[in-house]
Design an enzyme around this catalytic site. Structure first.
Site, PDB file in Angstrom:
ATOM      1  N   LYS A  50     -27.479  -4.052 -12.127  1.00  0.00           N
ATOM      2  CA  LYS A  50     -26.816  -2.758 -12.234  1.00  0.00           C
ATOM      3  C   LYS A  50     -26.618  -1.961 -11.138  1.00  0.00           C
ATOM      4  O   LYS A  50     -25.698  -3.466 -10.904  1.00  0.00           O
ATOM      5  CB  LYS A  50     -28.740  -2.140 -12.475  1.00  0.00           C
ATOM      6  CG  LYS A  50     -28.942  -2.803 -11.016  1.00  0.00           C
ATOM      7  CD  LYS A  50     -30.369  -2.567 -10.460  1.00  0.00           C
ATOM      8  CE  LYS A  50     -31.256  -3.665  -8.794  1.00  0.00           C
ATOM      9  NZ  LYS A  50     -32.995  -3.617  -8.810  1.00  0.00           N
ATOM     10  N   TYR A 271     -14.275   9.292  18.331  1.00  0.00           N
ATOM     11  CA  TYR A 271     -15.306  10.137  18.384  1.00  0.00           C
ATOM     12  C   TYR A 271     -16.918  10.360  20.137  1.00  0.00           C
ATOM     13  O   TYR A 271     -17.648   9.447  19.373  1.00  0.00           O
ATOM     14  CB  TYR A 271     -16.321  10.488  17.301  1.00  0.00           C
ATOM     15  CG  TYR A 271     -15.704  10.831  16.145  1.00  0.00           C
ATOM     16  CD1 TYR A 271     -14.883  12.470  16.281  1.00  0.00           C
ATOM     17  CD2 TYR A 271     -14.798  10.721  15.466  1.00  0.00           C
ATOM     18  CE1 TYR A 271     -13.597  13.171  15.474  1.00  0.00           C
ATOM     19  CE2 TYR A 271     -14.144  11.464  13.651  1.00  0.00           C
ATOM     20  CZ  TYR A 271     -13.451  12.309  14.726  1.00  0.00           C
ATOM     21  OH  TYR A 271     -12.404  12.454  13.261  1.00  0.00           O
TER      22      TYR A 271
HETATM   23  C1  LIG Z   1     -33.109  -4.689  -8.502  1.00  0.00           C
HETATM   24  C2  LIG Z   1     -33.892  -5.304  -9.641  1.00  0.00           C
HETATM   25  C3  LIG Z   1     -33.768  -6.636  -9.934  1.00  0.00           C
HETATM   26  C4  LIG Z   1     -32.554  -7.473  -8.852  1.00  0.00           C
HETATM   27  O1  LIG Z   1     -33.332  -7.706  -7.795  1.00  0.00           O
HETATM   28  P1  LIG Z   1     -32.301  -8.537  -6.939  1.00  0.00           P
HETATM   29  O2  LIG Z   1     -33.634  -8.433  -5.561  1.00  0.00           O
HETATM   30  O3  LIG Z   1     -31.008  -7.549  -6.598  1.00  0.00           O
HETATM   31  O4  LIG Z   1     -32.232 -10.158  -7.177  1.00  0.00           O
HETATM   32  C5  LIG Z   1     -34.571  -7.524 -10.364  1.00  0.00           C
HETATM   33  N1  LIG Z   1     -35.909  -6.972 -11.203  1.00  0.00           N
HETATM   34  C6  LIG Z   1     -35.791  -5.070 -10.981  1.00  0.00           C
HETATM   35  C7  LIG Z   1     -37.597  -4.314 -11.684  1.00  0.00           C
HETATM   36  C8  LIG Z   1     -35.171  -4.466 -10.127  1.00  0.00           C
HETATM   37  O5  LIG Z   1     -34.848  -3.226  -9.870  1.00  0.00           O
END
Ligand SMILES: *Cc1c(COP(=O)(O)O)cnc(C)c1O
Length: 381
Positions: A50, A271
């Site tokens: 994702k 800044y």
């Molecule tokens: C993002 C997500 C993962 C992966 O999580 P990590 O901590 O990056 O390994 C797995 N399952 C769900 C439901 C998620 O939202």
């Protein structure tokens, strides 16, 4: 050992038009998949890609993961799934974590995507779609075991188990949940969620079970069930702070020195003039800032860059396009406008940068913008 990012700019690597270069080792990502897959034994090791594979480019990363053995992928949104479909084999499964928004069910079928059904409403939508197409349709069902984020509640599960017709047309392939505290192994919430998953799944159709993401894998075999869903660990982030990180780093972020200058005692930098020199210093302005996704708070908490073995403290505030570092200790011959310094590299991990900025590695990785020149190292591990 996979190909680690190179210590000096190599042919084709230097990008004079860019302020910074993000080097991504596909070999290291593949090696991390192999490591996690070996650790989870007979459980299926899926890959979470994702958010554009946590900012590293799902179009490049997903095919490499497939080559390394991944057959099941997870994304968050329908659009991410549609985009991913083009980059992996038709035999690979893609689960969409957020499930179908009402009216999008047909698109899941059209692109061969499996929804994660998170609510009775999403189940009703998928059921109606299955009736319309006249065949049972595969899906995952998520149950909420304590995080109160996604999935059927205890009451929802009771309702479904008392009304099996609510599952008509739904071919349940996976019952899953997600751990809230997996990065703190001693937290009793982990075992509580694990036991709750078992209890809730017992009231649903027989299917594979899944609970763990990256950190959960390191809680041990009791948390692996039939499938694990690592994301962060594939990209090299530490599963928890209690043990040395067994994963390979996958990124190196090198920023170009744009200008070097000498300042005198009392001169201030950046800044708000928040940093003031107590004596003469040599300082360098780097072509990387918060618009590149390098977090503005990266200067707090002892943020630094590295040039070889020289540590370069960040001075003052990070600007939109630039960051200033102290190069007083660096021999003058090493400093010119072609020199790159490591913002993330062998001496400073993504997790280190996150620590300085008061955040987590996930946020640093996914924030790294599209402004960098990207160099993919494709060499096999
Ligand atoms: C993002 C997500 C993962 C992966 O999580 P990590 O901590 O990056 O390994 C797995 N399952 C769900 C439901 C998620 O939202």
């Amino acid at each position: 050992m996979p190909d680690l990012p190179s210590p000096t700019p190599t042919a084709g690597w230097s990008a004079p038009g860019a302020g910074a270069i993000l080097e991504i080792s596909l070999g290291a990502i593949a090696a991390n998949f192999g490591l996690l897959n070996a650790r989870t034994g007979t459980a299926t090791c899926a890959a979470v890609v994702k958010a554009d594979a946590y900012g590293l480019g799902a179009d490049r990363v997903a095919p490499v993961l497939e080559q390394a053995g991944a057959k099941v992928f997870f994304v968050a949104h329908l659009e991410e799934g549609i985009r991913l479909r083009a980059h992996i084999s038709p035999t690979c499964r893609i689960f969409v974590l957020h499930g179908p928004m009402p009216g999008t069910e047909g698109e899941f079928s059209a692109h061969d995507l499996l929804p994660v059904l998170n609510s009775l409403e999403q189940m009703a939508g998928w059921r109606a779609h299955a009736v319309a197409v006249g065949t049972p349709l595969p899906a995952a069902i998520q149950v909420d075991t304590g995080m109160s984020r996604f999935g059927l509640s205890e009451a929802d599960v009771a309702l479904v188990s008392g009304n099996p017709a609510l599952l008509d047309g739904i071919d349940t392939r996976l019952v899953m949940s997600h751990l809230a505290c997996a990065d703190t192994p001693a937290n009793p919430a982990n075992a509580m969620q694990r036991d709750r998953l078992r209890a809730m799944a017992a009231r649903l159709p027989d299917a594979d079970l899944a609970l763990s993401a990256s950190s959960g894998i390191f809680l041990g075999p009791d948390y692996h069930f039939d499938l694990v869903r690592p994301g962060a660990a594939l990209y090299g982030l530490a599963p928890n702070a209690d043990m040395p990180n067994p994963l390979h780093p996958t990124v190196r972020l090198c920023a170009r020195i744009v200008q070097v200058r000498t300042i005198a005692a009392g001169d201030a930098v950046g800044y708000g003039l928040t940093w003031r020199a107590s004596g003469p210093r040599r300082i360098a302005t780097l072509g990387i800032g918060y618009a590149d996704g390098f977090l503005r708070h990266g200067a707090d908490g002892g943020g630094c860059a590295w040039l070889g073995d020289y540590r370069l403290p960040i001075l003052g505030r990070i600007s939109m396009d630039s960051t200033t570092v102290d190069v007083s200790d660096v021999p003058e011959t090493m400093l010119d406008a072609a020199t790159h310094v490591d913002m993330i590299g062998p001496r400073r991990s993504v997790d280190d940068v996150a620590h300085s900025a008061g955040t987590i590695g996930y946020e640093v990785l996914t924030a790294l913008g599209s402004r960098f020149h990207r160099a993919y190292l494709t060499q096999a591990a």
